[in-house]
Enzyme design. Structure first.
Site, PDB file in Angstrom:
ATOM      1  CD  GLU A  14     -10.957 -29.085 -19.916  1.00  0.00           C
ATOM      2  OE1 GLU A  14      -9.838 -29.012 -19.759  1.00  0.00           O
ATOM      3  OE2 GLU A  14     -11.421 -30.228 -19.758  1.00  0.00           O
ATOM      4  CD  GLU A  24      -6.669 -34.413 -19.850  1.00  0.00           C
ATOM      5  OE1 GLU A  24      -5.589 -34.892 -19.097  1.00  0.00           O
ATOM      6  OE2 GLU A  24      -7.082 -33.364 -19.720  1.00  0.00           O
TER       7      GLU A  24
HETATM    8  O1  G3I Z   1      -9.718 -31.777  -2.880  1.00  0.00           O
HETATM    9  C1  G3I Z   1     -10.128 -30.584  -2.464  1.00  0.00           C
HETATM   10  C2  G3I Z   1     -11.451 -30.581  -2.001  1.00  0.00           C
HETATM   11  O2  G3I Z   1     -11.660 -31.378  -1.015  1.00  0.00           O
HETATM   12  C3  G3I Z   1     -11.426 -28.882  -1.627  1.00  0.00           C
HETATM   13  O3  G3I Z   1     -12.948 -28.656  -1.260  1.00  0.00           O
HETATM   14  C4  G3I Z   1     -11.184 -28.096  -2.721  1.00  0.00           C
HETATM   15  C5  G3I Z   1     -11.128 -26.582  -2.328  1.00  0.00           C
HETATM   16  O4  G3I Z   1     -10.575 -25.676  -3.212  1.00  0.00           O
HETATM   17  O5  G3I Z   1      -9.787 -28.186  -2.970  1.00  0.00           O
HETATM   18  C6  G3I Z   1      -9.899 -29.688  -3.661  1.00  0.00           C
HETATM   19  O6  G3I Z   1      -8.721 -29.528  -4.387  1.00  0.00           O
HETATM   20  C7  G3I Z   1      -9.009 -29.291  -5.552  1.00  0.00           C
HETATM   21  C8  G3I Z   1      -8.564 -30.328  -6.742  1.00  0.00           C
HETATM   22  O7  G3I Z   1      -8.781 -29.973  -7.931  1.00  0.00           O
HETATM   23  C9  G3I Z   1      -9.307 -31.497  -6.460  1.00  0.00           C
HETATM   24  O8  G3I Z   1      -9.678 -32.831  -7.165  1.00  0.00           O
HETATM   25  C10 G3I Z   1      -8.144 -28.184  -6.110  1.00  0.00           C
HETATM   26  O9  G3I Z   1      -8.700 -27.054  -5.219  1.00  0.00           O
HETATM   27  C11 G3I Z   1      -8.337 -27.668  -7.540  1.00  0.00           C
HETATM   28  O10 G3I Z   1      -7.947 -26.515  -7.999  1.00  0.00           O
HETATM   29  C12 G3I Z   1      -8.013 -28.984  -8.417  1.00  0.00           C
HETATM   30  O11 G3I Z   1      -7.595 -28.762  -9.807  1.00  0.00           O
HETATM   31  C13 G3I Z   1      -8.651 -28.949 -10.900  1.00  0.00           C
HETATM   32  C14 G3I Z   1      -7.979 -30.053 -11.871  1.00  0.00           C
HETATM   33  O12 G3I Z   1      -8.719 -30.127 -13.002  1.00  0.00           O
HETATM   34  C15 G3I Z   1      -8.119 -31.204 -11.015  1.00  0.00           C
HETATM   35  O13 G3I Z   1      -9.442 -31.639 -10.925  1.00  0.00           O
HETATM   36  C16 G3I Z   1      -8.760 -27.657 -11.825  1.00  0.00           C
HETATM   37  O14 G3I Z   1      -9.501 -26.487 -10.970  1.00  0.00           O
HETATM   38  C17 G3I Z   1      -9.440 -27.807 -13.022  1.00  0.00           C
HETATM   39  O15 G3I Z   1      -9.093 -26.536 -13.730  1.00  0.00           O
HETATM   40  C18 G3I Z   1      -8.448 -28.829 -13.736  1.00  0.00           C
HETATM   41  O16 G3I Z   1      -9.354 -29.137 -14.973  1.00  0.00           O
HETATM   42  C19 G3I Z   1      -8.705 -29.859 -15.992  1.00  0.00           C
HETATM   43  C20 G3I Z   1      -9.952 -30.696 -16.610  1.00  0.00           C
HETATM   44  O17 G3I Z   1     -10.722 -31.200 -15.446  1.00  0.00           O
HETATM   45  C21 G3I Z   1      -9.483 -31.741 -17.717  1.00  0.00           C
HETATM   46  N1  G3I Z   1      -8.295 -30.982 -18.591  1.00  0.00           N
HETATM   47  C22 G3I Z   1      -7.308 -30.248 -18.000  1.00  0.00           C
HETATM   48  C23 G3I Z   1      -7.737 -29.321 -16.953  1.00  0.00           C
HETATM   49  C24 G3I Z   1      -6.338 -28.595 -16.189  1.00  0.00           C
HETATM   50  O18 G3I Z   1      -5.686 -29.460 -15.399  1.00  0.00           O
END
Ligand code: G3I
Length: 467
Positions: free
Chosen positions: A377, A265
């Protein structure tokens, strides 16, 4: 006689005074002790959500304080049914404290047990039998396709037998949904943590699957650790840090991960689709700011140097929908030349958009450059109206979603063998999708419902491969 009369009068006055003084105080004291009580039910649309109702009855005023056991503090004064989401498997204690007007308190507690399937009814988690050995005549999605069929996964869900069984049956290429990003893998300037990624890779290898690494460089605030956001060194030191991060990570997973999104991105949605830089471009990129306009090439070069065998991808969204963004992506990709092996086109789409021809144009552009194409995705939104009370799919919307899945898979299936890489779905069950948090309305964009039943969308995927 006078002293006797005076004594009688005094006694009479004292008796009346004391009963006058006491009675109002007695009326202020609640007659019954207060007893805290509440009920709870698991949401019918989300197995990780509990609906908790305060059932305390009391004829005087009282206050209620909830602690849902989520380590986020107690809340006082809320009324009505509370909606509480328990994401992570574990055991939680709900405590309701009620306080009567006279300060008397009572508490009620209940235990909530959560496993990878959601909240366990009556705290009894169903033990799912171990997966049945796969047979050769399996007709899972991966068996129907002549390309890799991918699925986003978290480490926690690998431990859920029913989840793992479907992964083994239908998919053969895993992408970590968040555990192979910088915030998790490089949490402090001096440490790396590959434990979650290793668990996912180990599972994949044990089950004959590939892993697509996602994603090394992503500007998003949820994907970079605070120490990078607040980097205090020089730009040269920042660049050296990024090179060390990419090199260390790729060497760690070398030979066990087939491919990586190196940069994710990077292209802005703003006019002209430049590289994201400052906040004016939507979300700024600290990598562009510290490493200059050539930072994407630098990152690909570090990756190539670290592991010449792993496949390197650039990944972005809206590449089918936006003609301008697609053109900007191809300019970036053309500039990378031999440093790049493939394009990851995120397929966060809707049941009615983008059109078939736009998706086809995107595929054609990648094919004409002799690059690998990753339809990454994939999820297909149905609640584009933003209906906050939607509880499921209508038949017509389910069929429209099915048709869109079918269309995407048909387009992918028809590209030349040499350009095929993988088509990855972004989550297994509807209740796991990131879209619900993002749009703040219910969404049902995936192939399986919350109870692991296949949906019409699954049939659309399969029918595209075996008409
Ligand atoms: O940081 C905590 C972690 O320590 C803990 O173990 C975990 C337990 O649930 O929570 C963590 O936070 C998570 C976070 O990412 C950490 O980076 C969240 O739960 C999690 O939901 C979160 O969101 C993800 C997001 O990317 C950021 O990484 C989403 O699940 C994921 O679907 C989303 O995916 C992105 C793609 O990578 C790129 N394109 C867009 C897409 C949607 O945003």
């Amino acid at each position: 006689m006078r002293p006797i009369l005076a004594s009688i009068l005094l006694f009479f006055l004292l008796f009346n005074c004391s009963s006058d003084d006491d009675s109002p105080a007695e009326e202020q004291l609640p007659p019954e002790p207060i007893t805290a009580a509440f009920s709870s039910t698991i949401s019918s649309v989300d197995p990780n959500t509990l609906l908790v109702s305060n059932t305390t009855t009391y004829e005087f005023d009282f206050t209620s304080t909830w602690d849902f056991g989520l380590d986020n503090g107690a809340v006082t004064g809320v009324t009505g049914t509370q909606t509480v989401r328990y994401d992570a498997p574990g055991t939680y204690t709900i405590t309701l404290t009620v306080t009567a007007v006279n300060g008397v308190t009572d508490t009620a507690t209940a235990t909530v047990v959560v496993d990878g399937n959601g909240i366990c009814p009556d705290n009894t988690c169903v033990t799912i039998p171990p997966p049945v050995e796969e047979t050769n005549d399996s007709s899972g999605l991966k068996d129907l396709a002549d390309f890799s069929v991918g699925m986003a996964i978290t480490r926690a869900r690998l431990n859920v037998p029913q989840h793992a069984e479907i992964l083994r049956n239908d998919f053969n290429n895993l992408t970590a949904e968040f555990e192979m990003k910088m915030d998790i893998m490089h949490p402090t300037p001096t440490t790396f943590d590959f434990s979650a990624g290793d668990a996912i890779v180990d599972f994949a290898i044990a089950n004959g699957m590939d892993v697509h690494g996602h994603t090394l460089i992503w500007h998003n605030e949820f994907a970079i650790p605070d120490w990078v956001k607040n980097f205090s060194g020089t730009n040269a030191e920042f660049e050296a840090m990024v090179e060390n991060y990419i090199t260390t990570t790729l060497r760690h997973f070398r030979g066990r991960v087939r491919s990586w999104d190196i940069v994710n991105e990077a292209i802005s949605d703003s006019r002209g689709n430049p590289l994201r830089n400052t906040e004016g471009d939507g979300l700024g990129s600290i990598f562009r700011q510290k490493m200059g306009p050539d930072y994407v090439r630098k990152c690909f070069q570090y990756a190539r140097n670290a592991d010449p065998d792993v496949l390197l991808f650039y990944n972005d969204y809206n590449l089918a929908l936006s003609v301008g963004k697609r053109a900007a992506m191809f300019r970036l990709v053309d500039d990378l030349g031999d440093l790049i092996d493939g394009v990851g086109a995120q397929m966060h789409i809707s049941f009615n958009s983008p059109s078939r021809s736009r998706i086809q144009d995107l595929a054609n552009g990648v094919v004409s450059r002799n690059l690998l194409l990753h339809f990454a995705e994939l999820d297909v939104r149905v609640n584009t109206e933003g209906n906050a009370s939607l509880t499921g799919l209508s038949t017509s919307r389910a069929n429209a979603q099915k048709a869109k899945y079918q269309e995407v898979v048909e387009i992918y299936d028809a590209i030349p063998e040499a350009n095929k890489f993988a088509l990855t779905v972004w989550g297994l069950r509807d209740n796991e999708t990131w879209l619900t948090d993002f749009w703040r309305v219910p969404e049902f964009p995936l192939l399986f419902d919350a109870n692991y039943n296949t949906k019409a969308s699954y049939d659309g995927f399969a029918e595209a491969l075996a008409p």
